[in-house]
Design a protein around this motif. Structure first.
Motif, mmCIF file in Angstrom:
data_model
loop_
_atom_site.group_PDB
_atom_site.id
_atom_site.type_symbol
_atom_site.label_atom_id
_atom_site.label_comp_id
_atom_site.label_asym_id
_atom_site.label_seq_id
_atom_site.Cartn_x
_atom_site.Cartn_y
_atom_site.Cartn_z
ATOM 1 N N ALA A 258 -20.659 -6.376 -18.413
ATOM 2 C CA ALA A 258 -19.485 -6.847 -19.155
ATOM 3 C C ALA A 258 -19.862 -7.230 -20.579
ATOM 4 O O ALA A 258 -19.142 -6.926 -21.534
ATOM 5 N N LEU A 259 -21.012 -7.884 -20.750
ATOM 6 C CA LEU A 259 -21.448 -8.295 -22.085
ATOM 7 C C LEU A 259 -21.745 -7.089 -22.972
ATOM 8 O O LEU A 259 -21.578 -7.150 -24.186
ATOM 9 N N PHE A 260 -22.176 -5.980 -22.354
ATOM 10 C CA PHE A 260 -22.512 -4.784 -23.117
ATOM 11 C C PHE A 260 -21.324 -3.824 -23.253
ATOM 12 O O PHE A 260 -21.421 -2.801 -23.918
ATOM 13 N N GLY A 261 -20.199 -4.164 -22.619
ATOM 14 C CA GLY A 261 -19.009 -3.336 -22.747
ATOM 15 C C GLY A 261 -18.921 -2.173 -21.787
ATOM 16 O O GLY A 261 -18.115 -1.253 -21.989
ATOM 17 N N LEU A 262 -19.734 -2.183 -20.732
ATOM 18 C CA LEU A 262 -19.699 -1.085 -19.768
ATOM 19 C C LEU A 262 -18.559 -1.229 -18.761
ATOM 20 O O LEU A 262 -18.102 -0.234 -18.195
ATOM 21 N N LYS B 170 -12.708 -6.131 -28.158
ATOM 22 C CA LYS B 170 -12.877 -5.142 -27.093
ATOM 23 C C LYS B 170 -14.295 -4.585 -27.160
ATOM 24 O O LYS B 170 -14.550 -3.588 -27.823
ATOM 25 N N PRO B 171 -15.230 -5.208 -26.434
ATOM 26 C CA PRO B 171 -16.614 -4.739 -26.510
ATOM 27 C C PRO B 171 -16.779 -3.340 -25.900
ATOM 28 O O PRO B 171 -16.196 -3.024 -24.866
ATOM 29 N N LYS C 13 -21.020 1.166 -27.827
ATOM 30 C CA LYS C 13 -21.267 1.564 -29.214
ATOM 31 C C LYS C 13 -21.168 0.369 -30.153
ATOM 32 O O LYS C 13 -22.022 0.168 -31.020
ATOM 33 N N SER C 14 -20.120 -0.458 -29.990
ATOM 34 C CA SER C 14 -19.956 -1.604 -30.884
ATOM 35 C C SER C 14 -21.029 -2.658 -30.643
ATOM 36 O O SER C 14 -21.534 -3.277 -31.589
ATOM 37 N N MET C 15 -21.417 -2.851 -29.392
ATOM 38 C CA MET C 15 -22.443 -3.847 -29.110
ATOM 39 C C MET C 15 -23.807 -3.375 -29.605
ATOM 40 O O MET C 15 -24.608 -4.164 -30.105
ATOM 41 N N ASN C 16 -24.065 -2.069 -29.491
ATOM 42 C CA ASN C 16 -25.307 -1.529 -30.032
ATOM 43 C C ASN C 16 -25.346 -1.682 -31.544
ATOM 44 O O ASN C 16 -26.370 -2.032 -32.128
#
Length: 250
Positions: free
Chosen positions: A63-67, A84-85, A88-91
């Protein structure tokens, strides 16, 4: 570092944690795994997350990484809300995930996996050689099997490849999901040493989910214990040195 997509322009403060999630509700098929769950990861901190199988640890990292989508709650990076994580945005924000089970493609060579890593994180071609040299300095063993197919490597070697691929983006934060799975204790120790050294050198933030509690505590600054999707205890590694107490928590 590029700006993070989907962030508002809330005021930043030097006291803000690197990553903070509040009152998260996350689940699968309408069934919550995490409900009203909050966590904060400070700058230059190694936070160890432990708990029984099914406690929700891996779900939290995803969830923290947006998966997987966050149904309720808020996520903020350095005080700025993430609407909205996505991976790509978290990276782009400097966060990298080393997934459970390593996630390497057995039919590809290590060199091909690294090229895929560059493509995934959008590293400009002009920077790729220097990035790769830097990763090889951190994990020099990779040089010995760089042209081998991942499927021919040992579990420890595959874990090094997975970590090396994550480091290609030179992240400010690492999310490590069960890095000890399938590794002998000595191999896990050999992997943790470079991780902790790199963290200290670059003042990275690390959130590590781990079952090998004894070894993980050696590199951690703070510990959280999860049970059935809830936080049940938090403290310093010294507070969790008693194995009897740990077993009671589980």
């Amino acid at each position: 570092m590029s700006n993070v997509p989907h962030l508002n322009h809330a005021r930043k403060s030097g006291d803000e944690p690197f990553l903070e999630a509040k009152n998260l509700r996350v689940g699968y098929g309408g069934r919550p795994v995490l409900n009203d769950f909050s966590v904060r990861l400070e700058h230059n901190e190694v936070l160890c997350l432990i708990g029984h199988n099914g406690a929700g640890k891996s779900t939290l990292l995803k969830a923290l990484f947006g998966l997987i989508p966050v149904e309720q709650g808020t996520l903020a990076l350095e005080g700025r809300l993430v609407a909205k994580p996505t991976p790509k945005s978290m990276n782009s924000a400097g966060i990298a995930l080393v997934p459970e089970g390593r996630g390497v493609f057995p039919g590809l060579t290590v060199a091909e996996i690294m090229r895929l890593g560059f493509w995934a994180n959008g590293t400009p071609k002009g920077e790729q050689a220097a990035r790769l040299d830097w990763v090889m300095d951190v994990l020099p063993m990779i040089k010995k099997f760089y042209q081998q197919r991942a499927g021919t490597l040992s579990g420890g070697q595959q874990q090094m490849v997975s970590l090396g691929r994550a480091l290609l983006s030179q992240p400010r934060c690492l999310l490590l999901d069960e890095p000890s799975i399938g590794l002998a204790p000595k191999l896990f120790q050999d992997l943790l040493g470079p991780i902790r050294a790199l963290q200290k050198e670059r003042k990275m933030s690390i959130l590590i989910v781990e079952q090998n509690v004894k070894e993980a505590l050696k590199i951690s600054d703070r510990v959280m214990v999860m049970k059935s999707g809830e936080l049940i205890k938090e403290g310093t590694p010294d507070e969790f040195a008693d194995n009897t107490q740990l077993m009671e928590l589980y």
